[in-house]
Design a protein around this motif. Sequence first.
Motif, short mmCIF file in Angstrom:
data_model
loop_
_atom_site.label_atom_id
_atom_site.label_comp_id
_atom_site.label_asym_id
_atom_site.label_seq_id
_atom_site.Cartn_x
_atom_site.Cartn_y
_atom_site.Cartn_z
N ARG A 1 10.58 14.87 7.57
CA ARG A 1 9.32 15.62 7.68
C ARG A 1 8.56 15.27 8.97
N ILE A 2 8.93 14.19 9.62
CA ILE A 2 8.23 13.82 10.85
C ILE A 2 8.74 14.68 12.00
N GLU A 3 8.04 14.63 13.11
CA GLU A 3 8.41 15.45 14.26
C GLU A 3 9.74 15.01 14.83
N GLY A 4 10.44 15.97 15.49
CA GLY A 4 11.76 15.66 16.04
C GLY A 4 11.72 14.59 17.12
N LYS A 5 10.68 14.61 17.94
CA LYS A 5 10.56 13.62 19.00
C LYS A 5 10.41 12.22 18.42
N THR A 6 9.59 12.07 17.40
CA THR A 6 9.40 10.76 16.77
C THR A 6 10.68 10.30 16.08
N LEU A 7 11.38 11.22 15.42
CA LEU A 7 12.64 10.87 14.76
C LEU A 7 13.67 10.39 15.77
N HIS A 8 13.77 11.05 16.91
CA HIS A 8 14.71 10.63 17.95
C HIS A 8 14.33 9.26 18.51
N LEU B 1 0.83 -1.21 0.00
CA LEU B 1 0.00 0.00 0.00
C LEU B 1 0.87 1.26 0.00
N LEU B 2 1.95 1.26 0.80
CA LEU B 2 2.83 2.42 0.84
C LEU B 2 3.59 2.60 -0.47
N GLY B 3 3.93 1.50 -1.15
CA GLY B 3 4.59 1.62 -2.44
C GLY B 3 3.70 2.25 -3.49
N GLY B 4 2.40 2.04 -3.42
CA GLY B 4 1.48 2.66 -4.38
C GLY B 4 1.07 4.07 -4.00
N HIS B 5 1.13 4.41 -2.71
CA HIS B 5 0.74 5.74 -2.21
C HIS B 5 1.82 6.22 -1.25
N VAL B 6 2.82 6.90 -1.81
CA VAL B 6 4.00 7.30 -1.02
C VAL B 6 3.65 8.32 0.05
N GLN B 7 2.58 9.07 -0.14
CA GLN B 7 2.23 10.10 0.84
C GLN B 7 1.85 9.52 2.19
N LEU B 8 1.57 8.21 2.25
CA LEU B 8 1.19 7.59 3.52
C LEU B 8 2.40 7.26 4.39
N ILE B 9 3.62 7.31 3.84
CA ILE B 9 4.81 6.93 4.61
C ILE B 9 4.98 7.83 5.83
N GLN B 10 4.75 9.13 5.66
CA GLN B 10 4.88 10.06 6.78
C GLN B 10 3.88 9.73 7.89
N ASN B 11 2.64 9.35 7.51
CA ASN B 11 1.64 8.98 8.50
C ASN B 11 2.06 7.73 9.27
N VAL B 12 2.63 6.75 8.54
CA VAL B 12 3.03 5.49 9.18
C VAL B 12 4.20 5.73 10.14
N LEU B 13 5.20 6.52 9.72
CA LEU B 13 6.36 6.75 10.59
C LEU B 13 6.00 7.53 11.84
N GLN B 14 4.98 8.37 11.78
CA GLN B 14 4.57 9.16 12.94
C GLN B 14 3.56 8.44 13.83
N SER B 15 3.12 7.26 13.42
CA SER B 15 2.09 6.53 14.18
C SER B 15 2.72 5.90 15.43
N ASP B 16 1.98 5.97 16.52
CA ASP B 16 2.42 5.33 17.76
C ASP B 16 2.42 3.81 17.64
N HIS B 17 1.51 3.25 16.85
CA HIS B 17 1.47 1.79 16.66
C HIS B 17 2.74 1.30 15.98
N PHE B 18 3.24 2.07 14.99
CA PHE B 18 4.48 1.66 14.33
C PHE B 18 5.65 1.72 15.30
N LEU B 19 5.70 2.73 16.17
CA LEU B 19 6.79 2.85 17.13
C LEU B 19 6.75 1.69 18.14
N HIS B 20 5.54 1.28 18.54
CA HIS B 20 5.42 0.14 19.44
C HIS B 20 5.89 -1.14 18.76
#
Length: 554
Positions: free
Chosen positions: A201-208, A152-171
């Motif tokens: 493009r993601i927040e600094g806290k999430t990137l750290h 899904l992310l390969g077909g819609h690249v704009q969703l990558i930022q949403n996935v990287l900033q998600s708390d579920h992905f971090l968990h």
Amino acid sequence: MKPTGTDPRILSLAAEVANSPEQNVPIILLKLKEIINNTPLGSSELKKIKQDIYCYDLIQYCLLVLSQDCSRIQGGWTTISQLTQILSHCCVGLEPGEDAEEFYNELLPSAAENFLVLGRRLQTCFINAAKGEEKDELLRFFQIVTDSLFWLLGGHVQLIQNVLQSDHFLHLLQTDNLQIGSTVMTMLQNILQINRGDLLRIEGKTLHSILDEVVFKLLSTPSSVIRSTAAKLLLLMTETHQEILILLRLSACYKGLRSLRNKQEPGTEFSQELGQLIALLTPKVYQEVEEQKLHQAACLIQAYWKGFQTRKRLKKLPSAVITLQRSFRSKRSKILLKLKRQKEEEDRRLQLHIQRQRAMRLSRELRLSMLEIVHPGQVEKHNREIEEKSALIIQKHWRGYRERKIFRQQRPSLTEYKAAVTLQRASSQMSDVTSRELHSQAQEQLQHYLMGRVLEERAQQHREALMAQINTNIEQLMKAPSLKETEGKEPELFLSRSRPVAAKAKQAHLTALKHLQAPWWKNLGEEEGDEIDVPKDELSVELGTLFIGGTKPP
């Protein structure tokens, strides 16, 4: 709006979903997989089938099923994993048409979030499972869900930022399980290879948080696979983003990276990746990176400046072209005008030459005709007369030319002579005494003239007043009744009983008339009050004459 020419399989499937109970809907939706698999990839038929599936809300049904509890769905995780594959394949390559805003802003983010939630549920079930076979099956389902999310992310690249900033992905990334962690790390590596720019493009806290987890797995995980994946991830991040490299080099949170030298395993692929990472983190390489960064910044500034200059020149280009065209046309018109004048001058010279030749020819013809007329004995006399006339004409022209030349040479001296004569005429000799007497006489005459003009103005004012009074009396006389109609002493009001007054008035009147009739220069020596002699016969006044000096009764 329902599309025309819908596939009958989609129509029957949509009707079956609408008419079936809720617990049977997931099993019915699995038939979409067979329809999609039997259609060639990249064909227009497959695009049309995906549009029909979206228009009949079958994708929305899949999302509703994925958001339900797994225990209530028939087939459990097997059905859910297959529905994630169906959902990702239906969303990739879909052209929603009029509902594009709803599709991109609501449906796709919701689908990516549901995939992450399913991944966390599978992670929990996998950790709590006791049997090995059950763990393997749950791990396979987890890999299917992550593969569907990656598709899904390969077909819609704009969703990558949403996935990287998600708390579920971090968990999911922070799990301690080696198998789940390896799968998530591999998915993160694949995501960053698709689009590396979304990482900053993601927040600094999430990137750290993501960097902390990747560095932690690199330093503390015993699995060589996870450590190798973590090293690849750090290399990928530092190669594409210099800010991350500077952060890893300077931040106190990542001091543990200095101990990587002791963990090298020569001869392995992980050792090569680790050596590259250590080389990037050394001060020398850091300095080179800083210089490269400054070089890139300078190149960027130069590019912007050159672009600005180029755009500025392009804006001025139309006016410059217009100026160039105007200058060229002006120059061309001047050249054409010059050529035209030269041609006209040549034509004029040619015409003059032709006229001279024609006049010479006519003169010769005239002479020949005259020679034919003249008697042969008088030809010599005629030729001599013509020669004398020609000599006189030549002498006349020569003398005129000589006199004009002499006159031009004598013109400056002639101008000086005329100026001297003018100055001498203006400064004629006169004695001081004579000039003073003449000046005093002129002043006296001017004074008499001015005084006389003042007296004349006063007399004129007096005359105007008398005329106004006379006009008033005349108006009263005109309005007075006739003698037949008068009664009492009304006629006596218009009679004067004072003969001296009337005589004096008449004398003043005659004096004023003679004074006006006399020329102005005779009145210069007279003073105010001087009387003029008037004959006595002109002053005879009869008593009872008309009184015009006033209307008051005596």
